[in-house]
Design an enzyme around this catalytic site. Sequence first.
Site, PDB file in Angstrom:
ATOM      1  N   GLU A  95     -44.830 -19.433  40.222  1.00  0.00           N
ATOM      2  CA  GLU A  95     -44.670 -18.869  41.562  1.00  0.00           C
ATOM      3  C   GLU A  95     -45.953 -18.168  41.993  1.00  0.00           C
ATOM      4  OE1 GLU A  95     -42.258 -19.600  43.376  1.00  0.00           O
ATOM      5  OE2 GLU A  95     -40.788 -20.325  41.930  1.00  0.00           O
ATOM      6  N   CYS A 107     -34.233 -13.908  41.080  1.00  0.00           N
ATOM      7  CA  CYS A 107     -35.600 -14.129  40.556  1.00  0.00           C
ATOM      8  C   CYS A 107     -36.648 -13.586  41.515  1.00  0.00           C
ATOM      9  CB  CYS A 107     -35.847 -15.612  40.283  1.00  0.00           C
ATOM     10  SG  CYS A 107     -34.977 -16.190  38.819  1.00  0.00           S
ATOM     11  N   HIS A 163     -40.704 -20.833  37.109  1.00  0.00           N
ATOM     12  CA  HIS A 163     -39.361 -21.389  37.298  1.00  0.00           C
ATOM     13  C   HIS A 163     -39.267 -22.720  36.571  1.00  0.00           C
ATOM     14  CE1 HIS A 163     -37.530 -18.985  40.811  1.00  0.00           C
ATOM     15  NE2 HIS A 163     -36.601 -19.072  39.868  1.00  0.00           N
TER      16      HIS A 163
HETATM   17  N1  PCA Z   1     -32.627 -18.107  38.279  1.00  0.00           N
HETATM   18  C1  PCA Z   1     -32.122 -17.412  39.440  1.00  0.00           C
HETATM   19  C2  PCA Z   1     -31.716 -16.052  38.927  1.00  0.00           C
HETATM   20  C3  PCA Z   1     -31.736 -16.143  37.438  1.00  0.00           C
HETATM   21  C4  PCA Z   1     -32.391 -17.426  37.133  1.00  0.00           C
HETATM   22  O1  PCA Z   1     -32.692 -17.838  36.004  1.00  0.00           O
HETATM   23  C5  PCA Z   1     -33.078 -17.413  40.615  1.00  0.00           C
HETATM   24  O2  PCA Z   1     -33.906 -18.346  40.723  1.00  0.00           O
HETATM   25  O3  PCA Z   1     -33.030 -16.514  41.447  1.00  0.00           O
END
Ligand code: PCA
Length: 201
Positions: free
Chosen positions: A78, A141, A165
């Site tokens: 990100e 997240c 991610h």
């Molecule tokens: N993904 C979610 C919250 C926890 C996770 O592993 C997100 O992308 O917000």
Amino acid sequence: MKVLVTCFDAFGGETINSAQKAVDLLPSRVRFTRIITAQIPTKYDASVEIIKRLLEVHSPDVLLMVGQAAGRTQPELERIGINWDSASTADNGGDIHLNQKICEDGPDGLFTTLPVEKLAAACRENGLPCNISYSAGTFVCNHVLYSILYYVGENHLPLKVGFLHLPATMEQALTKKYPFMEPQTAAAVIKLLVSTLTNQE
Ligand code: PCA
């Protein structure tokens, strides 16, 4: 160098979290770097408080938070956290945040402080897929990413902060038609990110 790698627990009706599966496979050292791992609850408030405490206890040089983003085709670093919560999915404490700022006085967005372009390129040069994402979403997240970037900036803490991610696992793709990546490959991506950061020291 010391790197703190966090992941989240399962959320939204899933029984596993692909980030947790990958982080569970990490060794405690990569080259000269110590890796500390921790699982964080998928809860807006508790997650941020726990990470703040972990930063105090371990004083890492790098914080790499890892989350699951089912539907993504490859691991993505990100670039930015935005000052906005809005998701119809409840967090694991039952909280729903809709159309609200995370920090009333904070800027609209905060950039992550890891060299994401260089890191993603290093992965690809080593045969591992990794890309850059310009949205961490508007659920837990992104909330944690923005909150921690804000906290680290306000307190002038000397650490770099990043967020990765991951796609779903094959197990999760059996019931929903997600693109998937196995935890071993995702863990190899995280290890490569850590060793690339170590090489830059
Ligand atoms: N993904 C979610 C919250 C926890 C996770 O592993 C997100 O992308 O917000």
